[in-house]
Structure formats: C-alpha cells, structure tokens
Design a protein around this motif. Sequence first.
Motif, PDB file in Angstrom:
ATOM      1  N   GLY A 215       0.807  -1.221   0.000  1.00  0.00           N
ATOM      2  CA  GLY A 215       0.000   0.000   0.000  1.00  0.00           C
ATOM      3  C   GLY A 215       0.833   1.261   0.000  1.00  0.00           C
ATOM      4  N   ALA A 216       1.893   1.265   0.813  1.00  0.00           N
ATOM      5  CA  ALA A 216       2.724   2.463   0.975  1.00  0.00           C
ATOM      6  C   ALA A 216       4.156   2.121   0.575  1.00  0.00           C
ATOM      7  CB  ALA A 216       2.644   2.948   2.426  1.00  0.00           C
ATOM      8  N   GLY A 217       5.074   3.063   0.851  1.00  0.00           N
ATOM      9  CA  GLY A 217       6.489   2.795   0.616  1.00  0.00           C
ATOM     10  C   GLY A 217       6.838   2.626  -0.854  1.00  0.00           C
TER      11      GLY A 217
ATOM     12  N   VAL B 238       7.301  -3.872   9.639  1.00  0.00           N
ATOM     13  CA  VAL B 238       6.271  -4.861   9.939  1.00  0.00           C
ATOM     14  C   VAL B 238       4.977  -4.072  10.049  1.00  0.00           C
ATOM     15  CG1 VAL B 238       5.441  -6.600  11.583  1.00  0.00           C
ATOM     16  CG2 VAL B 238       7.910  -6.282  11.232  1.00  0.00           C
ATOM     17  N   GLN B 239       4.034  -4.342   9.194  1.00  0.00           N
ATOM     18  CA  GLN B 239       2.774  -3.603   9.249  1.00  0.00           C
ATOM     19  C   GLN B 239       1.688  -4.374   8.528  1.00  0.00           C
ATOM     20  OE1 GLN B 239       2.495   0.089   6.782  1.00  0.00           O
ATOM     21  NE2 GLN B 239       4.620  -0.342   6.250  1.00  0.00           N
ATOM     22  N   ASP B 240       0.446  -3.937   8.771  1.00  0.00           N
ATOM     23  CA  ASP B 240      -0.683  -4.441   7.983  1.00  0.00           C
ATOM     24  C   ASP B 240      -1.428  -3.216   7.450  1.00  0.00           C
ATOM     25  OD1 ASP B 240      -2.136  -3.490  10.122  1.00  0.00           O
ATOM     26  OD2 ASP B 240      -2.448  -5.462  11.023  1.00  0.00           O
TER      27      ASP B 240
ATOM     28  N   ASP C 161      -1.989  -0.524  10.623  1.00  0.00           N
ATOM     29  CA  ASP C 161      -0.964   0.284  11.281  1.00  0.00           C
ATOM     30  C   ASP C 161       0.413  -0.366  11.143  1.00  0.00           C
ATOM     31  OD1 ASP C 161       0.021   2.486  12.573  1.00  0.00           O
ATOM     32  OD2 ASP C 161      -0.871   2.031  14.526  1.00  0.00           O
ATOM     33  N   VAL C 162       1.449   0.448  11.453  1.00  0.00           N
ATOM     34  CA  VAL C 162       2.841  -0.008  11.410  1.00  0.00           C
ATOM     35  C   VAL C 162       3.231  -0.504  12.802  1.00  0.00           C
ATOM     36  CG1 VAL C 162       5.227   0.709  10.979  1.00  0.00           C
ATOM     37  CG2 VAL C 162       3.369   1.698   9.626  1.00  0.00           C
ATOM     38  N   ARG C 163       3.867  -1.684  12.871  1.00  0.00           N
ATOM     39  CA  ARG C 163       4.279  -2.224  14.183  1.00  0.00           C
ATOM     40  C   ARG C 163       5.767  -2.093  14.431  1.00  0.00           C
ATOM     41  NH1 ARG C 163       1.118  -7.341  12.902  1.00  0.00           N
ATOM     42  NH2 ARG C 163      -0.915  -6.382  12.674  1.00  0.00           N
TER      43      ARG C 163
ATOM     44  N   LEU D  52      10.050  15.574  -0.841  1.00  0.00           N
ATOM     45  CA  LEU D  52      10.161  14.875   0.451  1.00  0.00           C
ATOM     46  C   LEU D  52       8.781  14.744   1.076  1.00  0.00           C
ATOM     47  CD1 LEU D  52      11.752  13.725   2.920  1.00  0.00           C
ATOM     48  CD2 LEU D  52      12.001  16.065   3.705  1.00  0.00           C
ATOM     49  N   ASP D  53       8.364  13.504   1.274  1.00  0.00           N
ATOM     50  CA  ASP D  53       7.135  13.212   2.017  1.00  0.00           C
ATOM     51  C   ASP D  53       7.582  12.866   3.433  1.00  0.00           C
ATOM     52  OD1 ASP D  53       4.578  12.494   2.782  1.00  0.00           O
ATOM     53  OD2 ASP D  53       4.751  10.461   2.009  1.00  0.00           O
ATOM     54  N   PRO D  54       7.415  13.792   4.385  1.00  0.00           N
ATOM     55  CA  PRO D  54       7.953  13.540   5.724  1.00  0.00           C
ATOM     56  C   PRO D  54       7.063  12.555   6.478  1.00  0.00           C
ATOM     57  CG  PRO D  54       6.797  15.643   5.715  1.00  0.00           C
ATOM     58  CD  PRO D  54       6.652  15.051   4.328  1.00  0.00           C
TER      59      PRO D  54
ATOM     60  N   ALA E 281       2.279   7.024  11.015  1.00  0.00           N
ATOM     61  CA  ALA E 281       1.451   6.260  10.085  1.00  0.00           C
ATOM     62  C   ALA E 281      -0.007   6.674  10.247  1.00  0.00           C
ATOM     63  CB  ALA E 281       1.613   4.771  10.358  1.00  0.00           C
ATOM     64  N   GLY E 282      -0.787   6.436   9.200  1.00  0.00           N
ATOM     65  CA  GLY E 282      -2.219   6.743   9.255  1.00  0.00           C
ATOM     66  C   GLY E 282      -2.898   6.037  10.419  1.00  0.00           C
ATOM     67  N   GLY E 283      -2.381   4.880  10.805  1.00  0.00           N
ATOM     68  CA  GLY E 283      -2.952   4.133  11.928  1.00  0.00           C
ATOM     69  C   GLY E 283      -2.534   4.671  13.287  1.00  0.00           C
TER      70      GLY E 283
ATOM     71  N   ARG F  99     -11.053   5.440   4.172  1.00  0.00           N
ATOM     72  CA  ARG F  99      -9.712   5.774   4.674  1.00  0.00           C
ATOM     73  C   ARG F  99      -8.698   4.969   3.860  1.00  0.00           C
ATOM     74  NH1 ARG F  99      -8.359   5.296  10.216  1.00  0.00           N
ATOM     75  NH2 ARG F  99      -6.891   6.965   9.749  1.00  0.00           N
ATOM     76  N   PHE F 100      -7.530   5.593   3.617  1.00  0.00           N
ATOM     77  CA  PHE F 100      -6.574   5.021   2.665  1.00  0.00           C
ATOM     78  C   PHE F 100      -5.215   4.792   3.312  1.00  0.00           C
ATOM     79  CE2 PHE F 100      -9.572   7.838   0.542  1.00  0.00           C
ATOM     80  CZ  PHE F 100     -10.212   6.921  -0.271  1.00  0.00           C
ATOM     81  N   HIS F 101      -4.502   3.832   2.761  1.00  0.00           N
ATOM     82  CA  HIS F 101      -3.144   3.520   3.213  1.00  0.00           C
ATOM     83  C   HIS F 101      -2.208   3.731   2.015  1.00  0.00           C
ATOM     84  CE1 HIS F 101       0.249   1.580   4.930  1.00  0.00           C
ATOM     85  NE2 HIS F 101       0.139   0.459   4.263  1.00  0.00           N
TER      86      HIS F 101
ATOM     87  N   GLY G  32      -0.209   9.403   0.825  1.00  0.00           N
ATOM     88  CA  GLY G  32       0.881  10.389   0.827  1.00  0.00           C
ATOM     89  C   GLY G  32       2.032   9.972  -0.080  1.00  0.00           C
ATOM     90  N   CYS G  33       2.380   8.678  -0.051  1.00  0.00           N
ATOM     91  CA  CYS G  33       3.462   8.174  -0.910  1.00  0.00           C
ATOM     92  C   CYS G  33       3.059   8.338  -2.374  1.00  0.00           C
ATOM     93  CB  CYS G  33       3.720   6.687  -0.665  1.00  0.00           C
ATOM     94  SG  CYS G  33       4.021   6.262   1.043  1.00  0.00           S
ATOM     95  N   THR G  34       1.787   8.067  -2.670  1.00  0.00           N
ATOM     96  CA  THR G  34       1.293   8.164  -4.045  1.00  0.00           C
ATOM     97  C   THR G  34       1.416   9.596  -4.554  1.00  0.00           C
ATOM     98  OG1 THR G  34      -0.260   6.387  -3.537  1.00  0.00           O
ATOM     99  CG2 THR G  34      -0.712   7.680  -5.521  1.00  0.00           C
TER     100      THR G  34
HETATM  101  N1  PLP Z   1       5.009   2.413   5.697  1.00  0.00           N
HETATM  102  C1  PLP Z   1       5.806   3.043   4.846  1.00  0.00           C
HETATM  103  C2  PLP Z   1       7.014   2.324   4.333  1.00  0.00           C
HETATM  104  C3  PLP Z   1       5.512   4.347   4.456  1.00  0.00           C
HETATM  105  O1  PLP Z   1       6.328   5.000   3.602  1.00  0.00           O
HETATM  106  C4  PLP Z   1       4.340   4.988   4.974  1.00  0.00           C
HETATM  107  C5  PLP Z   1       3.959   6.334   4.582  1.00  0.00           C
HETATM  108  O2  PLP Z   1       4.539   6.987   3.759  1.00  0.00           O
HETATM  109  C6  PLP Z   1       3.524   4.293   5.845  1.00  0.00           C
HETATM  110  C7  PLP Z   1       3.888   3.009   6.172  1.00  0.00           C
HETATM  111  C8  PLP Z   1       2.275   4.889   6.401  1.00  0.00           C
HETATM  112  O3  PLP Z   1       1.371   5.108   5.374  1.00  0.00           O
HETATM  113  P1  PLP Z   1      -0.096   5.577   5.746  1.00  0.00           P
HETATM  114  O4  PLP Z   1       0.063   6.735   6.651  1.00  0.00           O
HETATM  115  O5  PLP Z   1      -0.730   5.938   4.464  1.00  0.00           O
HETATM  116  O6  PLP Z   1      -0.754   4.419   6.391  1.00  0.00           O
END
Ligand code: PLP
Length: 254
Positions: A19-21, A45-47, A50-52, A105-107, A111-113, A198-200, A203-205
């Motif tokens: 989804g991201a990255g 590590v994420q689903d 959220d990111v773990r 730069l996408d700071p 995470a969205g979660g 809601r989207f994951h 921002g990267c897109t």
């Molecule tokens: N994981 C990675 C590698 C990301 O680059 C990002 C956001 O840029 C996220 C997770 C979190 O993405 P989101 O906030 O859309 O869930």
Amino acid sequence: MTSAIPCVLCLSGHDPTGGAGLAADIGAITALGGHALGVITANTVQDTSDVRRVAAVPPILIAAQLEALVQDCRIDAVKIGLLGDAAQVDPILDCIRRLRVPVVLDPVLRAGGGAQLVNSGLLAALRERLLPAVTVLTPNAAEARVLCGGEDMAGLLALGVANVLVTRGDEPGGKVVNTWYRAGQPPRHFEWPRLAQRFHGAGCTLASAIAALLAAGRPLDQALEQAQAYTHGALSRAYPVGAGRLIPGRSIPA
Ligand code: PLP
C-alpha cells in the motif's frame, strides 16, 4: 545514459502490504510514464491498519546503492519517504547535492494508523539538514504541525524548503483543501471532493506522482495540480487487500 523515460530515484521504506512505501512509488511513477529506481531505507512490519515495527537499513548500504545508481543511471528527480534513522541523512544529502535535480520529500512522521515513525534525532536531522535541500515538501496537516511546531505552516519556508504542499485529507471538513506555500507568493489552495473511505499509502502516491511529473519536465504548478488529480483518481479507485484501510488504485484504466 540513453533512456528517454524520466527516472525517479526513490528512497523509501518497504511496506509488505504494497500500500505504501516503495511499492506505492513504483505504482504511481510507472502509471505516470516514468521509471522508479528504488533504494530501501527501512523494512517494516505492518498491515493495512498500522505499522508495528521499523528496521533501518545501514547507511553504508544506502550510500553504496546510491553511488551505484548515480554512476550508472539517469536520474531526473528524487523522492524521499520514510527514513530509518538520522544516520541515513548524510549519504542522502551527499547524493542530492551532487544530482542537482528536483527533490520531493514526504515527511513520514506518523502512520495513518497512529504509529510514531520517527525519533527526536531523526526529526531534528530532517528539519535542520534535509529540508533546506528539498524542492517540495508534502506533509499532511498533522506532520506540518510537528515540523513547524504549531499552526504557522507558511513558517516551514523559514526552514529553507522551497515549496510546501500541506495536504488535509487527514483533517475533518466537507472538502479536502490542500495548500501550496512558497516564498514571496500568497498561499494557493486546491480543493478536492472528500472521499468517505480511509486510505493507506495516499501520501506516498502523491509525493511520487509530483516527482514523476517534475522528472518529466512539467513546471511545478502543473506538477502539483496534476499529481493531486492523479492521486484523487487513484483514491477513488482504491480497493481492499486486508481488513484495514484501502490501497489506492494506482494504475490508470485504459
Ligand atoms: N510504511 C511506509 C514504508 C511508508 O512509507 C508509509 C507512509 O509513507 C507508511 C507506512 C504509512 O502510510 P499511511 O500513513 O498511508 O498508512
């Protein structure tokens, strides 16, 4: 050095959901006619909720990968996303100073979660060292507040960044109003219909789309407008791959 396809060097995390990255970057850049060169900054590590965990790639490996790409490939723009730690900033700065191409730069601070993705050392390195080398910064409103320490988002320009596009998909409101700040000009607002889901990876897109369009030689105002339109389309085509947020549909339908 003969490729006519605009090449974007992406420094991004790996998200196993796609989804991201870097997977998001490749999808957006490919859809917009470019080629993504990818250097992974962190494994995660994420689903889709959220990111773990974030595991940084050693800076020495990043430096070696960047050197190999700079020696071999045409690079028309750079997109930077999630960074693993402050020690990665040195090789990245060295690289972008040599390249002299637009840098988006996408700071990725949270995470969205809700997971915090940077520590205070990385935040300081971003603000003080990386931002002055950036062409376009694309924080969401929450990230912009962290970076400027309050509500004065135009104040981010004082950190040395040339352009800031604050996105407000994460804020309440009937419409999504994104704002472009640059020195010596009034802020410019872009309004988009708010989508209910809601989207994951939104921002990267967006950041990758801006980088792809700048790599193709589009003027900045067109790149910002078209990248937002592309991202809005991708979000309106979003699909589920897990139980959490939807993944943007980054391929443009024929
Ligand atoms: N994981 C990675 C590698 C990301 O680059 C990002 C956001 O840029 C996220 C997770 C979190 O993405 P989101 O906030 O859309 O869930």
